[in-house]
Design a protein around this motif. Structure first.
Motif, PDB file in Angstrom:
ATOM      1  N   ALA A 184       0.821  -1.209   0.000  1.00  0.00           N
ATOM      2  CA  ALA A 184       0.000   0.000   0.000  1.00  0.00           C
ATOM      3  C   ALA A 184       0.856   1.261   0.000  1.00  0.00           C
ATOM      4  N   THR A 185       1.919   1.279   0.803  1.00  0.00           N
ATOM      5  CA  THR A 185       2.764   2.479   0.844  1.00  0.00           C
ATOM      6  C   THR A 185       3.553   2.650  -0.450  1.00  0.00           C
ATOM      7  N   GLU A 186       3.978   1.535  -1.028  1.00  0.00           N
ATOM      8  CA  GLU A 186       4.687   1.620  -2.307  1.00  0.00           C
ATOM      9  C   GLU A 186       3.763   2.132  -3.408  1.00  0.00           C
ATOM     10  N   ALA A 187       2.488   1.753  -3.346  1.00  0.00           N
ATOM     11  CA  ALA A 187       1.530   2.215  -4.354  1.00  0.00           C
ATOM     12  C   ALA A 187       1.365   3.731  -4.298  1.00  0.00           C
ATOM     13  N   GLU A 188       1.582   4.311  -3.120  1.00  0.00           N
ATOM     14  CA  GLU A 188       1.495   5.765  -2.967  1.00  0.00           C
ATOM     15  C   GLU A 188       2.866   6.423  -3.020  1.00  0.00           C
ATOM     16  N   ASP A 189       3.883   5.611  -3.302  1.00  0.00           N
ATOM     17  CA  ASP A 189       5.262   6.095  -3.388  1.00  0.00           C
ATOM     18  C   ASP A 189       5.672   6.822  -2.102  1.00  0.00           C
ATOM     19  N   LYS A 190       5.312   6.208  -0.972  1.00  0.00           N
ATOM     20  CA  LYS A 190       5.675   6.764   0.334  1.00  0.00           C
ATOM     21  C   LYS A 190       6.450   5.709   1.111  1.00  0.00           C
ATOM     22  N   PRO A 191       7.488   6.122   1.805  1.00  0.00           N
ATOM     23  CA  PRO A 191       8.205   5.158   2.639  1.00  0.00           C
ATOM     24  C   PRO A 191       7.310   4.681   3.785  1.00  0.00           C
ATOM     25  N   ALA A 192       7.333   3.386   4.045  1.00  0.00           N
ATOM     26  CA  ALA A 192       6.508   2.826   5.120  1.00  0.00           C
ATOM     27  C   ALA A 192       6.810   3.505   6.451  1.00  0.00           C
ATOM     28  N   ALA A 193       8.073   3.798   6.721  1.00  0.00           N
ATOM     29  CA  ALA A 193       8.448   4.439   7.979  1.00  0.00           C
ATOM     30  C   ALA A 193       7.801   5.824   8.109  1.00  0.00           C
ATOM     31  N   GLN A 194       7.731   6.558   6.996  1.00  0.00           N
ATOM     32  CA  GLN A 194       7.108   7.883   7.044  1.00  0.00           C
ATOM     33  C   GLN A 194       5.618   7.768   7.342  1.00  0.00           C
ATOM     34  N   VAL A 195       4.961   6.794   6.740  1.00  0.00           N
ATOM     35  CA  VAL A 195       3.535   6.591   6.996  1.00  0.00           C
ATOM     36  C   VAL A 195       3.316   6.232   8.462  1.00  0.00           C
ATOM     37  N   LEU A 196       4.172   5.376   9.018  1.00  0.00           N
ATOM     38  CA  LEU A 196       4.051   5.028  10.434  1.00  0.00           C
ATOM     39  C   LEU A 196       4.262   6.243  11.326  1.00  0.00           C
ATOM     40  N   ARG A 197       5.239   7.093  10.993  1.00  0.00           N
ATOM     41  CA  ARG A 197       5.439   8.327  11.773  1.00  0.00           C
ATOM     42  C   ARG A 197       4.215   9.222  11.687  1.00  0.00           C
ATOM     43  N   ASP A 198       3.620   9.317  10.494  1.00  0.00           N
ATOM     44  CA  ASP A 198       2.398  10.119  10.340  1.00  0.00           C
ATOM     45  C   ASP A 198       1.264   9.560  11.192  1.00  0.00           C
ATOM     46  N   PHE A 199       1.112   8.232  11.201  1.00  0.00           N
ATOM     47  CA  PHE A 199       0.096   7.603  12.054  1.00  0.00           C
ATOM     48  C   PHE A 199       0.340   7.942  13.523  1.00  0.00           C
ATOM     49  N   MET A 200       1.600   7.863  13.934  1.00  0.00           N
ATOM     50  CA  MET A 200       1.932   8.143  15.330  1.00  0.00           C
ATOM     51  C   MET A 200       1.618   9.589  15.691  1.00  0.00           C
ATOM     52  N   ARG A 201       1.973  10.510  14.808  1.00  0.00           N
ATOM     53  CA  ARG A 201       1.672  11.929  15.076  1.00  0.00           C
ATOM     54  C   ARG A 201       0.162  12.161  15.173  1.00  0.00           C
ATOM     55  N   ALA A 202      -0.588  11.556  14.277  1.00  0.00           N
ATOM     56  CA  ALA A 202      -2.047  11.714  14.289  1.00  0.00           C
ATOM     57  C   ALA A 202      -2.633  11.120  15.561  1.00  0.00           C
ATOM     58  N   TYR A 203      -2.118   9.986  15.992  1.00  0.00           N
ATOM     59  CA  TYR A 203      -2.615   9.349  17.224  1.00  0.00           C
ATOM     60  C   TYR A 203      -2.343  10.233  18.436  1.00  0.00           C
ATOM     61  N   VAL A 204      -1.135  10.769  18.519  1.00  0.00           N
ATOM     62  CA  VAL A 204      -0.779  11.658  19.632  1.00  0.00           C
ATOM     63  C   VAL A 204      -1.676  12.898  19.622  1.00  0.00           C
ATOM     64  N   GLU A 205      -1.918  13.456  18.454  1.00  0.00           N
ATOM     65  CA  GLU A 205      -2.787  14.640  18.360  1.00  0.00           C
ATOM     66  C   GLU A 205      -4.211  14.314  18.795  1.00  0.00           C
ATOM     67  N   ARG A 206      -4.735  13.160  18.375  1.00  0.00           N
ATOM     68  CA  ARG A 206      -6.087  12.756  18.809  1.00  0.00           C
ATOM     69  C   ARG A 206      -6.148  12.602  20.321  1.00  0.00           C
ATOM     70  N   GLN A 207      -5.102  12.035  20.907  1.00  0.00           N
ATOM     71  CA  GLN A 207      -5.073  11.882  22.360  1.00  0.00           C
ATOM     72  C   GLN A 207      -5.062  13.241  23.047  1.00  0.00           C
ATOM     73  N   ARG A 208      -4.305  14.199  22.511  1.00  0.00           N
ATOM     74  CA  ARG A 208      -4.293  15.561  23.074  1.00  0.00           C
ATOM     75  C   ARG A 208      -5.674  16.186  22.996  1.00  0.00           C
ATOM     76  N   GLU A 209      -6.323  16.025  21.840  1.00  0.00           N
ATOM     77  CA  GLU A 209      -7.663  16.589  21.673  1.00  0.00           C
ATOM     78  C   GLU A 209      -8.651  15.953  22.649  1.00  0.00           C
TER      79      GLU A 209
END
Length: 91
Positions: free
Chosen positions: A28-53
């Motif tokens: 899935a990440t290759e299909a979007e030409d995104k590194p898997a690690a970057q997608v995981l970091r984005d998920f982590m940032r979004a999760y932390v932000e949701r927890q703050r909210e």
């Protein structure tokens, strides 16, 4: 030439994952030409932000309940302010 990053990584995060899920995620990440690690970091940032909210919303609810309790006391400053607002809006 070594890759230069704006944000040097100082920590790693290792975890076990089902091989099928890993393969599907990489596809899935290759299909979007995104590194898997970057997608995981984005998920982590979004999760932390949701927890703050959520924490902010819980704090706001707690403050609202406390204010409502104080306003229920007819002799409180909060009740006086509510009466004043009601008088102003009635005129």
């Amino acid at each position: 030439m070594p890759r230069q990053s704006q944000h040097p990584k100082e920590e790693s995060f290792n975890f076990r994952i089902d091989p099928k899920l890993k393969a599907e995620f990489q596809t899935a990440t290759e299909a979007e030409d995104k590194p898997a690690a970057q997608v995981l970091r984005d998920f982590m940032r979004a999760y932390v932000e949701r927890q703050r909210e959520r924490a902010l919303a819980a704090d706001a609810r707690q403050q609202s309940r406390a204010l409502a309790e104080r306003a229920a006391d007819p002799g409180s400053d909060e009740a006086e302010v509510i009466r004043w607002i009601e008088d102003v809006t009635d005129t």
